[in-house]
Write an enzyme that holds these catalytic residues in place. Structure first.
Site, PDB file in Angstrom:
ATOM      1  N   GLU A 176      29.289   4.022  59.300  1.00 36.88           N
ATOM      2  CA  GLU A 176      28.250   3.849  58.317  1.00 36.88           C
ATOM      3  C   GLU A 176      28.718   2.525  57.419  1.00 36.88           C
ATOM      4  OE1 GLU A 176      25.178   5.803  57.436  1.00 36.88           O
ATOM      5  OE2 GLU A 176      25.298   6.483  59.534  1.00 36.88           O
ATOM      6  N   HIS A 252      27.082   9.586  51.657  1.00 38.48           N
ATOM      7  CA  HIS A 252      28.213   8.661  51.920  1.00 38.48           C
ATOM      8  C   HIS A 252      29.122   8.571  50.817  1.00 38.48           C
ATOM      9  CE1 HIS A 252      24.761   5.661  53.840  1.00 38.48           C
ATOM     10  NE2 HIS A 252      25.702   6.219  54.902  1.00 38.48           N
ATOM     11  N   CYS A 370      24.811   0.498  47.017  1.00 38.53           N
ATOM     12  CA  CYS A 370      24.128   0.621  48.293  1.00 38.53           C
ATOM     13  C   CYS A 370      23.652  -0.660  48.826  1.00 38.53           C
ATOM     14  CB  CYS A 370      22.932   1.533  48.515  1.00 38.53           C
ATOM     15  SG  CYS A 370      23.350   3.147  48.116  1.00 38.53           S
TER      16      CYS A 370
HETATM   17  O1  SUG Z   1      20.802   5.626  55.026  1.00 36.01           O
HETATM   18  N1  SUG Z   1      17.692   5.619  52.960  1.00 36.01           N
HETATM   19  C1  SUG Z   1      19.145   5.142  53.085  1.00 36.01           C
HETATM   20  C2  SUG Z   1      19.955   4.936  51.954  1.00 36.01           C
HETATM   21  C3  SUG Z   1      21.199   4.249  52.355  1.00 36.01           C
HETATM   22  C4  SUG Z   1      21.935   4.403  50.825  1.00 36.01           C
HETATM   23  N2  SUG Z   1      23.204   3.495  51.203  1.00 36.01           N
HETATM   24  C5  SUG Z   1      24.637   3.770  50.712  1.00 36.01           C
HETATM   25  N3  SUG Z   1      24.763   4.807  50.267  1.00 36.01           N
HETATM   26  N4  SUG Z   1      25.283   2.917  50.946  1.00 36.01           N
HETATM   27  C6  SUG Z   1      19.951   6.055  54.213  1.00 36.01           C
HETATM   28  O2  SUG Z   1      19.923   7.238  54.041  1.00 36.01           O
HETATM   29  C7  SUG Z   1      15.758   6.357  53.514  1.00 36.01           C
HETATM   30  C8  SUG Z   1      14.561   5.554  54.403  1.00 36.01           C
HETATM   31  C9  SUG Z   1      13.149   6.662  54.057  1.00 36.01           C
HETATM   32  O3  SUG Z   1      13.328   7.685  54.101  1.00 36.01           O
HETATM   33  O4  SUG Z   1      12.199   5.907  54.118  1.00 36.01           O
HETATM   34  C10 SUG Z   1      16.930   5.639  53.925  1.00 36.01           C
HETATM   35  O5  SUG Z   1      17.083   5.213  54.867  1.00 36.01           O
END
Ligand code: SUG
Length: 446
Positions: A176, A252, A370
């Site tokens: 990730e 994460h 993020c």
């Molecule tokens: O991978 N949300 C992302 C959020 C990423 C956050 N990044 C970090 N923590 N670095 C994920 O879960 C949700 C999309 C949706 O549900 O429409 C999403 O992909």
């Protein structure tokens, strides 16, 4: 002698299809906002406002472009055929969840775009990039190809920059990116300690692992990145995330810890073997004394940390200490807001707290941290990279005008099948690659 270096932050520009599709099991916000109506224009402007504020403070602020969505090549690979409009109509009718997945603007969260190791840590003294395969979620697993193209276009000079392909797909090497990677150091240009945090050991079913939600990052993936980047054992720490925190919605590590310079700001539930990890970092860090700022569950219950995204803040150097750039939600959760006041009064390494409004992204589980990928660059590397993506006043003006011209202010699930939306996206992105002078990076441009 260590070279002078800075930490540049590359934020993902939010794409025109930003929507709430509930795609991320294990990410509490994504699930709880499923099918809410999104506002892509507001989302992009919130992101740009954050970038502008930080650029105005003198931080080097870059931009990574959004991806082409809905992604027609992915739908074709899954057996949909005909014209683009026919493909969208078929997918909407027979597999609306698949259409939602290939329409996600999730590339905005560039902390997941790649893992980056600065040249002062690597054996060939180049900056190394590996786009994250994001194997754990289908909608994110289709990001790495275009992410790799963007990074290669921006960091093109092979004398300074080395690019690796994403790790092999599949759960054993789930990666990730920088969301599970923190670099601690004295000064940015000195060799640092690269802390890789993983959720699970893939090749040992008996090792501790979360029970409810998936662990997205494996130890084996982190080890592979460290090998590819030519990192030295003495500069490496591998740490297991506490499985109980993953089961509480910490999908994460950057939802429960953030590091910068000599400081690690983290929750007591972040790591499985906390004492050992701190000792490993302390013994490897050169040129500075390690500062561990630990937040206990008594001060901030884990659920409040997840709800507020306290740890998904940016921790930035200022002339008088460190600035914690927090999402607005931190002032809405009582325990967190009180803790922040206490933190400032305590007189530790974190000397300022500032609030940033990124609500549109937060509703999908993406806070300030993020939204950015950190790239430590020395002065020569900064000169060698493509400067067209560095935010200036002029670029900010151009991008806000561009967003105003191309983005909708309302997007619901049924809009994803609208062929007009796809046309709007392609037109907008074609113009964007011109504005950023990136060349052709999208499938529709090749
Ligand atoms: O991978 N949300 C992302 C959020 C990423 C956050 N990044 C970090 N923590 N670095 C994920 O879960 C949700 C999309 C949706 O549900 O429409 C999403 O992909």
């Amino acid at each position: 002698m260590a070279k002078h270096a800075v930490e540049a932050n590359f934020d993902g520009l939010v794409g025109p299809t930003h929507n709430y599709a509930g795609l991320s099991w294990g990410n509490v916000a994504s699930k709880s906002n499923v099918n809410a109506v999104s506002n892509p224009r507001e989302a992009a402007l919130q992101g740009l406002a954050k970038m502008k504020r930080l650029a105005d403070r003198g931080y080097v602020q870059g931009i990574l472009p959004p991806h082409e969505r809905p992604h027609i090549p992915s739908l074709k690979a899954l057996g949909f055929s005909g014209t683009d409009a026919q493909i969208l109509a078929q997918a909407a009718k027979s597999s609306p969840s698949v259409l939602a997945a290939v329409s996600s603007a999730s590339s905005m969260w560039t902390a997941n775009a790649a893992t980056v190791s600065p040249s002062s840590d690597t054996t060939d003294h180049r900056v190394h990039f590996t786009p994250a395969n994001l194997s754990a979620k289908f909608h994110r697993s289709i990001e790495h190809t275009v992410t790799g193209r963007s990074l290669k276009s921006i960091f093109a000079d092979e004398a300074y920059f080395a690019h690796h392909p994403a790790l092999p797909l599949g759960s054993h090497f789930g990666d990730e990116g920088a969301a599970n990677h923190t670099r601690l150091c004295g000064r940015y240009g000195e060799p640092g300690v690269e802390l890789f945090v993983y959720g699970q050991v893939a090749f040992n079913e008996r090792a501790p692992a979360p029970k409810r939600y998936p662990a997205r990052q494996t130890l084996e993936a982190s080890q592979a990145i460290a090998r590819l980047h030519g990192l030295r054992d003495k500069n490496l720490v591998f740490a297991q995330q506490n499985p109980a925190s993953i089961d509480a919605g910490v999908f994460h590590n950057d939802v429960i810890a953030v590091g910068n310079g000599n400081t690690l700001f983290y929750h007591s539930m972040a790591f499985l073997n906390e004492e050992q990890i701190l000792a490993d970092i302390r013994s490897r860090l050169i040129g500075a004394d390690f500062e561990a700022v630990r937040v206990s569950s008594e001060d901030v219950p884990l659920n409040d940390a997840v709800a507020s995204y306290l740890f998904n803040s940016q921790l930035l150097n200022t002339p008088d200490g460190m600035l914690l750039a927090v999402p607005g939600e931190c002032r809405e959760v009582a325990s967190v807001s009180q803790y922040l006041d206490k933190l400032l009064a305590a007189g530790g390494p974190i000397t300022a707290v500032e609030v940033f409004d990124v609500k549109q992204s937060m509703r999908n589980g993406g806070g300030p941290a993020c939204l950015r990928l950190r790239v430590v660059l020395n002065d020569e590397e900064l000169q060698a990279m493509h400067r067209g993506v560095i935010l200036t006043d002029r670029l900010y003006e151009r991008l806000t005008t561009w967003v105003g011209a191309h983005y909708r202010d309302r997007l619901a699930r049924e809009d994803l099948a609208d062929p007009m939306l796809l046309d709007e996206v392609r037109k907008a992105l074609d113009e964007l690659t011109g504005i950023l002078a990136l060349g052709s990076i999208y499938d529709f441009q090749l």
